[in-house]
Design a protein around this motif. Structure first.
Motif, PDB file in Angstrom:
ATOM      1  N   GLU A 124      44.639  39.032  38.396  1.00 19.04           N
ATOM      2  CA  GLU A 124      44.306  40.169  37.540  1.00 19.04           C
ATOM      3  C   GLU A 124      42.986  39.922  36.796  1.00 19.04           C
ATOM      4  O   GLU A 124      42.115  40.789  36.740  1.00 19.04           O
ATOM      5  CB  GLU A 124      45.452  40.369  36.550  1.00 19.04           C
ATOM      6  CG  GLU A 124      45.261  41.458  35.536  1.00 19.04           C
ATOM      7  CD  GLU A 124      46.440  41.484  34.569  1.00 19.04           C
ATOM      8  OE1 GLU A 124      46.321  40.851  33.503  1.00 19.04           O
ATOM      9  OE2 GLU A 124      47.456  42.104  34.909  1.00 19.04           O
ATOM     10  N   LEU A 125      42.850  38.739  36.249  1.00 22.52           N
ATOM     11  CA  LEU A 125      41.629  38.366  35.528  1.00 22.52           C
ATOM     12  C   LEU A 125      40.425  38.371  36.465  1.00 22.52           C
ATOM     13  O   LEU A 125      39.361  38.887  36.131  1.00 22.52           O
ATOM     14  CB  LEU A 125      41.820  36.982  34.898  1.00 22.52           C
ATOM     15  CG  LEU A 125      40.690  36.424  34.051  1.00 22.52           C
ATOM     16  CD1 LEU A 125      40.437  37.310  32.833  1.00 22.52           C
ATOM     17  CD2 LEU A 125      41.027  35.002  33.615  1.00 22.52           C
ATOM     18  N   ASP A 126      40.603  37.818  37.661  1.00 21.55           N
ATOM     19  CA  ASP A 126      39.527  37.759  38.652  1.00 21.55           C
ATOM     20  C   ASP A 126      39.089  39.172  39.050  1.00 21.55           C
ATOM     21  O   ASP A 126      37.895  39.445  39.175  1.00 21.55           O
ATOM     22  CB  ASP A 126      40.017  36.972  39.870  1.00 21.55           C
ATOM     23  CG  ASP A 126      38.901  36.313  40.653  1.00 21.55           C
ATOM     24  OD1 ASP A 126      37.931  35.829  40.037  1.00 21.55           O
ATOM     25  OD2 ASP A 126      39.018  36.262  41.893  1.00 21.55           O
ATOM     26  N   ASP A 127      40.072  40.075  39.223  1.00 20.59           N
ATOM     27  CA  ASP A 127      39.763  41.461  39.595  1.00 20.59           C
ATOM     28  C   ASP A 127      39.075  42.213  38.455  1.00 20.59           C
ATOM     29  O   ASP A 127      38.305  43.145  38.692  1.00 20.59           O
ATOM     30  CB  ASP A 127      41.035  42.213  40.006  1.00 20.59           C
ATOM     31  CG  ASP A 127      41.612  41.719  41.326  1.00 20.59           C
ATOM     32  OD1 ASP A 127      40.896  41.016  42.077  1.00 20.59           O
ATOM     33  OD2 ASP A 127      42.800  42.008  41.595  1.00 20.59           O
ATOM     34  N   GLU A 128      39.363  41.813  37.224  1.00 22.69           N
ATOM     35  CA  GLU A 128      38.807  42.482  36.046  1.00 22.69           C
ATOM     36  C   GLU A 128      37.346  42.095  35.803  1.00 22.69           C
ATOM     37  O   GLU A 128      36.587  42.866  35.214  1.00 22.69           O
ATOM     38  CB  GLU A 128      39.663  42.086  34.839  1.00 22.69           C
ATOM     39  CG  GLU A 128      39.454  42.861  33.591  1.00 22.69           C
ATOM     40  CD  GLU A 128      40.433  42.448  32.506  1.00 22.69           C
ATOM     41  OE1 GLU A 128      39.965  42.216  31.384  1.00 22.69           O
ATOM     42  OE2 GLU A 128      41.638  42.346  32.793  1.00 22.69           O
ATOM     43  N   ALA A 129      36.971  40.916  36.234  1.00 22.78           N
ATOM     44  CA  ALA A 129      35.612  40.415  35.984  1.00 22.78           C
ATOM     45  C   ALA A 129      34.610  41.107  36.903  1.00 22.78           C
ATOM     46  O   ALA A 129      34.901  41.362  38.071  1.00 22.78           O
ATOM     47  CB  ALA A 129      35.569  38.908  36.202  1.00 22.78           C
ATOM     48  N   PRO A 130      33.406  41.391  36.396  1.00 20.62           N
ATOM     49  CA  PRO A 130      32.395  42.016  37.259  1.00 20.62           C
ATOM     50  C   PRO A 130      31.905  41.082  38.371  1.00 20.62           C
ATOM     51  O   PRO A 130      31.434  41.543  39.400  1.00 20.62           O
ATOM     52  CB  PRO A 130      31.253  42.364  36.292  1.00 20.62           C
ATOM     53  CG  PRO A 130      31.475  41.502  35.100  1.00 20.62           C
ATOM     54  CD  PRO A 130      32.941  41.197  35.034  1.00 20.62           C
ATOM     55  N   HIS A 131      32.016  39.779  38.146  1.00 18.03           N
ATOM     56  CA  HIS A 131      31.647  38.780  39.149  1.00 18.03           C
ATOM     57  C   HIS A 131      32.848  37.844  39.301  1.00 18.03           C
ATOM     58  O   HIS A 131      32.951  36.851  38.586  1.00 18.03           O
ATOM     59  CB  HIS A 131      30.407  37.996  38.710  1.00 18.03           C
ATOM     60  CG  HIS A 131      29.261  38.872  38.353  1.00 18.03           C
ATOM     61  ND1 HIS A 131      28.530  39.564  39.297  1.00 18.03           N
ATOM     62  CD2 HIS A 131      28.726  39.207  37.160  1.00 18.03           C
ATOM     63  CE1 HIS A 131      27.603  40.275  38.695  1.00 18.03           C
ATOM     64  NE2 HIS A 131      27.693  40.073  37.399  1.00 18.03           N
ATOM     65  N   ALA A 135      35.067  34.636  44.186  1.00 14.71           N
ATOM     66  CA  ALA A 135      33.905  34.873  45.050  1.00 14.71           C
ATOM     67  C   ALA A 135      32.808  33.855  44.755  1.00 14.71           C
ATOM     68  O   ALA A 135      32.169  33.345  45.680  1.00 14.71           O
ATOM     69  CB  ALA A 135      33.379  36.293  44.848  1.00 14.71           C
ATOM     70  N   ALA A 136      32.611  33.562  43.486  1.00 17.95           N
ATOM     71  CA  ALA A 136      31.592  32.567  43.120  1.00 17.95           C
ATOM     72  C   ALA A 136      31.954  31.201  43.684  1.00 17.95           C
ATOM     73  O   ALA A 136      31.079  30.482  44.180  1.00 17.95           O
ATOM     74  CB  ALA A 136      31.450  32.497  41.603  1.00 17.95           C
ATOM     75  N   VAL A 137      33.226  30.837  43.631  1.00 16.98           N
ATOM     76  CA  VAL A 137      33.657  29.549  44.172  1.00 16.98           C
ATOM     77  C   VAL A 137      33.381  29.498  45.671  1.00 16.98           C
ATOM     78  O   VAL A 137      32.864  28.501  46.180  1.00 16.98           O
ATOM     79  CB  VAL A 137      35.148  29.285  43.856  1.00 16.98           C
ATOM     80  CG1 VAL A 137      35.684  28.108  44.660  1.00 16.98           C
ATOM     81  CG2 VAL A 137      35.340  29.043  42.361  1.00 16.98           C
ATOM     82  N   THR A 138      33.691  30.553  46.386  1.00 17.63           N
ATOM     83  CA  THR A 138      33.430  30.605  47.827  1.00 17.63           C
ATOM     84  C   THR A 138      31.939  30.458  48.112  1.00 17.63           C
ATOM     85  O   THR A 138      31.538  29.717  49.015  1.00 17.63           O
ATOM     86  CB  THR A 138      33.975  31.914  48.429  1.00 17.63           C
ATOM     87  OG1 THR A 138      35.386  31.956  48.222  1.00 17.63           O
ATOM     88  CG2 THR A 138      33.667  32.012  49.921  1.00 17.63           C
ATOM     89  N   GLU A 139      31.110  31.141  47.321  1.00 14.92           N
ATOM     90  CA  GLU A 139      29.667  31.032  47.499  1.00 14.92           C
ATOM     91  C   GLU A 139      29.176  29.615  47.227  1.00 14.92           C
ATOM     92  O   GLU A 139      28.327  29.086  47.953  1.00 14.92           O
ATOM     93  CB  GLU A 139      28.945  32.027  46.590  1.00 14.92           C
ATOM     94  CG  GLU A 139      29.146  33.471  47.014  1.00 14.92           C
ATOM     95  CD  GLU A 139      28.617  34.481  45.999  1.00 14.92           C
ATOM     96  OE1 GLU A 139      27.883  34.085  45.082  1.00 14.92           O
ATOM     97  OE2 GLU A 139      28.953  35.666  46.147  1.00 14.92           O
ATOM     98  N   LEU A 140      29.720  28.973  46.185  1.00 14.24           N
ATOM     99  CA  LEU A 140      29.335  27.593  45.885  1.00 14.24           C
ATOM    100  C   LEU A 140      29.798  26.642  46.991  1.00 14.24           C
ATOM    101  O   LEU A 140      29.062  25.724  47.372  1.00 14.24           O
ATOM    102  CB  LEU A 140      29.906  27.156  44.533  1.00 14.24           C
ATOM    103  CG  LEU A 140      29.267  27.821  43.309  1.00 14.24           C
ATOM    104  CD1 LEU A 140      30.046  27.473  42.050  1.00 14.24           C
ATOM    105  CD2 LEU A 140      27.813  27.417  43.170  1.00 14.24           C
ATOM    106  N   GLU A 141      30.996  26.849  47.504  1.00 17.73           N
ATOM    107  CA  GLU A 141      31.482  26.009  48.618  1.00 17.73           C
ATOM    108  C   GLU A 141      30.569  26.150  49.832  1.00 17.73           C
ATOM    109  O   GLU A 141      30.257  25.147  50.489  1.00 17.73           O
ATOM    110  CB  GLU A 141      32.921  26.394  48.986  1.00 17.73           C
ATOM    111  CG  GLU A 141      33.943  25.967  47.973  1.00 17.73           C
ATOM    112  CD  GLU A 141      35.335  26.526  48.243  1.00 17.73           C
ATOM    113  OE1 GLU A 141      36.297  25.907  47.766  1.00 17.73           O
ATOM    114  OE2 GLU A 141      35.465  27.578  48.917  1.00 17.73           O
TER     115      GLU A 141
END
Length: 175
Positions: A124-131, A135-141
């Motif tokens: 829920e928190l992840d969906d609420e955030a604009p970023h 997704a950021a973790v996947t991009e960093l990986e």
């Protein structure tokens, strides 16, 4: 000292570490609100795994949770002090199998429910955030797959350190 303290101002990761510590603190407060004392959020993962996988050595448990042996050993020691796990002789004299105690076993239904509720709250928190953090973790990986962290650090480390080791010029003077 010849340089300024690099830890004097928080780095880019400080906010994330603080956020994760705050989340863990709030989860731990749920435990104490329910009368569960001495249980830390980091205990949930290994306790639940032990409940489902049966007795495991520290190495087996660490590997199954993708944790270091050292970190798991410390967690097991802390859980043992709280009466959540015990150890029994393993297949040979060098190994011990970790088992749940009655207290540890009794906590599993709550810990599993809390795990699922926490995962739902994080989604829920992840969906609420604009970023979204996921997704950021996947991009960093992906970025680290292209160039590992060690390589990135070494690139920045060159020129920052004086030479050390057998080929380094001596910094001591002799009379």
């Amino acid at each position: 000292m010849t340089s300024s303290d690099p830890t004097a101002s928080p780095g880019r990761w400080h906010a994330l570490h603080t956020l994760l510590a705050d989340i863990d603190s709030q989860i731990e407060s749920l435990y104490t609100d329910r009368g569960i004392e001495g249980v830390r959020p980091r205990f949930a993962y290994p306790l639940i795994r032990l409940a489902h996988a049966g007795p495991l050595t520290i190495r087996e448990l660490a590997e199954s949770l993708e944790r270091s042996h050292s970190a798991m050993s410390q967690t097991i020691a802390a859980m043992r002090r709280e009466g959540l796990v015990a150890s029994e002789p393993g297949a040979d004299a060098r190994t011990r199998r970790i088992t749940l105690t009655d207290r540890g076993r009794a906590l599993i239904p709550f810990l599993e429910a809390e795990w699922r509720a926490t995962e739902a709250a994080i989604a829920e928190l992840d969906d609420e955030a604009p970023h979204p953090l996921s997704a950021a973790v996947t991009e960093l990986e992906n970025a680290l797959a292209r160039r590992p962290m060690r390589e990135r650090i070494l690139l920045h480390l060159d020129g920052l350190l004086p030479a050390v080791g057998p080929e380094a010029p001596s910094t001591t003077t002799r009379p």
